[in-house]
Design a protein around this motif. Sequence first.
Motif, mmCIF file in Angstrom:
data_model
loop_
_atom_site.group_PDB
_atom_site.id
_atom_site.type_symbol
_atom_site.label_atom_id
_atom_site.label_comp_id
_atom_site.label_asym_id
_atom_site.label_seq_id
_atom_site.Cartn_x
_atom_site.Cartn_y
_atom_site.Cartn_z
ATOM 1 N N UNK A 285 0.727 -1.045 -0.089
ATOM 2 C CA UNK A 285 0.128 0.194 -0.054
ATOM 3 C C UNK A 285 0.878 1.313 0.044
ATOM 4 N N UNK A 286 2.169 1.123 0.200
ATOM 5 C CA UNK A 286 2.940 2.292 0.082
ATOM 6 C C UNK A 286 3.565 2.692 -1.060
ATOM 7 N N UNK A 287 2.915 3.889 -1.601
ATOM 8 C CA UNK A 287 3.312 4.097 -3.120
ATOM 9 C C UNK A 287 4.481 5.308 -3.148
ATOM 10 N N UNK A 288 4.693 5.714 -1.844
ATOM 11 C CA UNK A 288 5.713 6.893 -2.044
ATOM 12 C C UNK A 288 7.000 6.326 -1.661
ATOM 13 N N UNK A 289 8.176 7.023 -2.032
ATOM 14 C CA UNK A 289 9.461 6.738 -1.688
ATOM 15 C C UNK A 289 9.888 8.190 -1.318
ATOM 16 N N UNK A 290 10.789 8.216 -0.301
ATOM 17 C CA UNK A 290 11.417 9.242 0.384
ATOM 18 C C UNK A 290 12.686 9.506 0.100
#
Length: 637
Positions: free
Chosen positions: A86-91
């Motif tokens: 569910x994690x679509x973001x990359x930091x």
Amino acid sequence: MRRIEKPPDPEEDILIADSGADQIILGVVWRVLKNTSQYVNLLGPLAGRHQGAIFNVVSAAAKLIDENGQEWCAIAHEGLMDRDKEQKESLLASAQDTPYENTERVITRRLSPEEIEWKRRLGFPPDKVVKAILQATTQMIPLVEAESREIMRDHLKSRLPMLRLQRRNETNFLDTFKSSVTSVRGYKYFNLFAAEKSLYDNVHLMMRKSDSPATIKDHFLCAGAPHTLKSDNAMEFKSDKVKKILREAYVEPLYTEPHHPQQNLAEARGGRLKHAVQHLLTVTQAPLEFLCYALEYLAYLRQRTSRKKLKNRTSIEAITGGIPDISKACFTFWQPIWFYTPRRPFPRQQMLPARFLGFSENSGDAFTDVIAVEPEKDGEMYQVYTRSVIRPRYLRKSQPSDASLVIRNEDKLEIYGRDGKTPLQYEEDPDDVIELDPSKFPHNPLPQDNTVEPSHLEVIDKFEDAIHAVYGPPAEKRLRIDDSSSIPLQTADRFQIPSSQTEENVDPHEQPKEVNPHKVAQGITIPQVPAATETPVPGVPHREPATVTQQDDDDQSVDLVASSEETDEMVTPDSVDTYLKYIAGDDGNMCLFDSIIGHEFWEGELYLKVQWRTNDVSMEVFRDVREDYPYETAIYI
């Protein structure tokens, strides 16, 4: 994955650059290249995210598409991998947002990518040399934690202890041995480390079996860490402490099969070492309590003994590559020696007897040795010192312990056994008896004298009696007290007036004068020698017997006084003092001793401060002053 300025689509994978982030967090769109670490600290914006989740620290890559539609390859050398779908973001931390700099590409089929990297680090040697270096060395630490951190920080504990040890490419065997006698230093066990290839044997003493972990550390520091340590299945070798030490040193532990001691090389070598120690103690006649020094002494020599399996090289040379020097091995174990001691008072010799024990490894120069000072009295303990100024001491050959004791009793010789009490009797051997036939020998016509010849002592006694009869008894220079004499000791509270003075010449009001005790032996009674009968001797003219006198100014002269029944039973302090002085044999003119003026305890021993007649002052040992000057010592004490 796109990088855009407009609000992203919730279903699209995006990359967000954050200047406050100190770590990279990667989503499922990233492809993991390899794991770089196992632990991570969540700081800053990442703190509190995904509570309880442990992120893997990885090196990953992904394809980026900018707003112009141009494609890029993004590589994260270190980042936290979030495997949540569910994690679509990359930091992305802004400090890590750097463009790729194209460098000259190295194309080769002979080296792998890791070997190419090592070639750069090693100064660009030839390819064959790079492969040879990697085979001849170890690369135990592929990456240091400081190299994988974007934000550097200091470390508190010492890092990488395994790299501080010398490495040896061989297997070591370990076993424990026990002694039935506790040594002078309290040791009862020792661990033997036996090397397989170099034949290096290292001994470490222990007071108890639980000291085994400490001996393993000492062995690694002394001889280096092997790649494998093999021992039996003893509990002390399988403890958590031993496992931790081996893990930190990168040493693989192995154990022998139960009931198969032949699989441990230390078993056989330890048995041979014990036999060598027994032989050394037997030959040198050293006390069994010094077995710990004998073990270290033999282990030192065996490490420097040439071995046929090593092509006549020593074990030290096999593990270090250097040729050892044995110049310091110039004494035998328990050899009598003299050692220099600078603290002996004048005029005593500044050397004492001792015994050689071994070599000092961590004190003084290369020729510093360990010695045991011999006790001066029976029952005292040996003192172990470290000294460098020593030399051999040669003992006189004493009578063998199994020899008989011969004692002269008057004019006879009596032979006793080893105990000195049982007399030995001659037993005639029938094989040694020769029977003579009198008929084969002619008759002796001379008359036979059956009288027994006088002994040598009887002839001397008769000769001395004849001399005393003519010249009188010999004069005695100094009186000696005979313990076997039946004559009583005269005691009085004052010295008697010589017989030359009469009672009429003495003033009754005059106080009695003290007489010099060096001139009068108060309390000593000499029997009157009867006048010798005059016997004519042929060839000697007749004359009066000689009167034996002494000079008046002789300090050793003695006035003889007669004993009376009233004075025989009187004992006073003065008479006892005079008696002690004459027993001690004081000589006022010849002796330089004056008085005792003080005392001091030095290293647990009593020293007396002696004043000499030469105005010199010195510190002397109490027992020596007591033996030479018992009267003055008793008065001072």
